[in-house]
Design a protein around this motif. Structure first.
Motif, PDB file in Angstrom:
ATOM      1  N   PHE A 158       0.912  -1.125  -0.023  1.00 57.07           N
ATOM      2  CA  PHE A 158       0.054  -0.082   0.050  1.00 57.07           C
ATOM      3  C   PHE A 158       0.895   1.090  -0.010  1.00 57.07           C
ATOM      4  N   PHE A 159       0.121   2.444  -0.521  1.00 51.74           N
ATOM      5  CA  PHE A 159       1.063   3.683  -0.393  1.00 51.74           C
ATOM      6  C   PHE A 159      -0.222   4.962  -0.224  1.00 51.74           C
ATOM      7  N   LEU A 160       0.497   5.933  -0.025  1.00 46.58           N
ATOM      8  CA  LEU A 160      -0.753   7.186   0.189  1.00 46.58           C
ATOM      9  C   LEU A 160      -0.254   8.096  -1.003  1.00 46.58           C
ATOM     10  N   PRO A 161      -1.255   8.034  -1.902  1.00 45.25           N
ATOM     11  CA  PRO A 161      -1.309   8.937  -3.212  1.00 45.25           C
ATOM     12  C   PRO A 161      -1.380  10.140  -2.942  1.00 45.25           C
ATOM     13  N   TYR A 162      -1.813  10.586  -1.775  1.00 39.71           N
ATOM     14  CA  TYR A 162      -1.878  12.105  -1.524  1.00 39.71           C
ATOM     15  C   TYR A 162      -1.180  12.499  -0.174  1.00 39.71           C
ATOM     16  N   GLN A 163       0.030  11.718  -0.313  1.00 42.09           N
ATOM     17  CA  GLN A 163       0.816  12.017   1.057  1.00 42.09           C
ATOM     18  C   GLN A 163       1.291  13.509   1.209  1.00 42.09           C
ATOM     19  N   HIS A 164       1.420  14.105   0.123  1.00 42.35           N
ATOM     20  CA  HIS A 164       1.859  15.476   0.280  1.00 42.35           C
ATOM     21  C   HIS A 164       0.972  16.077  -0.903  1.00 42.35           C
ATOM     22  N   ALA A 170      -5.656  17.990  -1.994  1.00 41.91           N
ATOM     23  CA  ALA A 170      -5.200  18.195  -0.684  1.00 41.91           C
ATOM     24  C   ALA A 170      -4.318  16.819  -0.206  1.00 41.91           C
ATOM     25  N   ALA A 171      -3.412  17.020   0.885  1.00 42.81           N
ATOM     26  CA  ALA A 171      -2.803  15.882   1.322  1.00 42.81           C
ATOM     27  C   ALA A 171      -3.967  15.243   2.292  1.00 42.81           C
ATOM     28  N   GLU A 172      -3.972  13.759   2.179  1.00 47.54           N
ATOM     29  CA  GLU A 172      -4.902  13.047   2.657  1.00 47.54           C
ATOM     30  C   GLU A 172      -4.168  11.810   3.483  1.00 47.54           C
ATOM     31  N   PRO A 173      -3.944  12.131   4.655  1.00 44.85           N
ATOM     32  CA  PRO A 173      -3.195  10.934   5.447  1.00 44.85           C
ATOM     33  C   PRO A 173      -3.999   9.679   5.685  1.00 44.85           C
ATOM     34  N   TRP A 174      -5.266   9.845   5.615  1.00 41.51           N
ATOM     35  CA  TRP A 174      -6.213   8.838   5.522  1.00 41.51           C
ATOM     36  C   TRP A 174      -6.519   7.727   4.654  1.00 41.51           C
ATOM     37  N   HIS A 175      -5.957   8.280   3.236  1.00 39.08           N
ATOM     38  CA  HIS A 175      -6.232   7.525   1.816  1.00 39.08           C
ATOM     39  C   HIS A 175      -5.015   6.756   1.759  1.00 39.08           C
ATOM     40  N   ILE A 176      -5.238   5.495   1.629  1.00 40.37           N
ATOM     41  CA  ILE A 176      -4.077   4.449   0.852  1.00 40.37           C
ATOM     42  C   ILE A 176      -4.774   3.663   0.031  1.00 40.37           C
ATOM     43  N   SER A 177      -3.637   3.301  -1.049  1.00 35.66           N
ATOM     44  CA  SER A 177      -3.812   2.474  -2.177  1.00 35.66           C
ATOM     45  C   SER A 177      -3.071   1.487  -2.249  1.00 35.66           C
TER      46      SER A 177
END
Length: 227
Positions: A158-164, A170-177
């Motif tokens: 998994f990774f965070l597509p909206y990490q920054h 916007a940055a979304e620390p709750w969104h994983i892919s």
């Protein structure tokens, strides 16, 4: 057999590959084993992963989009201040909404590879997560979850597509892919395909969306964080 993403699948109009993971949420069947491993690994570290949103249909995304366009759902700026969306028009209105909400047909949630998550062990049973940056920042209830994902998500694909924030979403620390499948979907997704879908399927602000779609596509749809 190899999975080939079709236009219907990529734009949230084909759910035949989805599998229920609980009473309310579905993921692509290829993602489920990795998701289950992620849940188990987090549980071992005291985090109880709960899902706010996973697979989402075109129709569901269109309802969210329309409600935001009409001011029936809140639209926030980067400072988490509510905007009066009815005072905005044209590109400014679209960009205000797309800071946190995807166009129908262009949401990564259509692929069944995406999850918005929180830590149920960090809050009371009646807590309703807002998916706000402060919840995941230092001092927020989900900061431990955010740190865990930063450190360990890649081990489970998994990774965070909206990490920054990169000038689009916007940055979304709750969104994983789920990276293996999401990468295939991203490669198969194209501007002409999205244009065809949106030309034939009515959505709110359709004329303005089509007018500005090339710019929106580059800034908000393909502009993700690549690890």
């Amino acid at each position: 057999m190899a999975f080939t993403p079709t236009a219907q699948f990529l734009t949230g109009q084909d759910s035949s590959s989805m599998q229920w993971i609980d009473q309310h949420h579905q993921l692509h069947q290829q993602v489920v084993p990795a998701y289950q491993r992620l849940v188990s690994a987090m549980a071992a570290d005291g985090i109880r992963l709960k899902v706010v949103s996973s697979w989402r249909s075109f129709e569901r995304q269109a309802r969210i989009w329309q409600a935001k366009c009409e001011g029936r759902r809140p639209v926030y700026n980067a400072l988490q201040q509510a905007l009066n969306i009815t005072q905005l028009t044209g590109l400014a209105k679209l960009e205000a909404i797309m800071l946190y909400s995807a166009l129908p047909g262009a949401s990564r949630h259509h692929w069944g590879t995406e999850l918005d998550v929180y830590d149920a062990a960090a809050v009371t049973a009646d807590y309703e997560p807002q998916l706000a940056p402060a919840e995941y920042a230092q001092g927020g209830p989900f900061h431990q979850l955010s740190c865990w994902l930063q450190e360990h998500a890649a081990q489970y694909d998994f990774f965070l597509p909206y990490q920054h924030y990169q000038g689009g979403v916007a940055a979304e620390p709750w969104h994983i892919s789920y990276k293996p499948l999401a990468k295939e979907c991203q490669a198969a997704f194209s501007l002409p395909m999205l244009q065809r879908i949106l030309q034939t399927t009515p959505i709110a602000e359709q004329e303005q969306v089509l007018l500005h779609l090339p710019q929106l596509f580059e800034r908000y749809i393909t502009n993700i964080y690549h690890e």
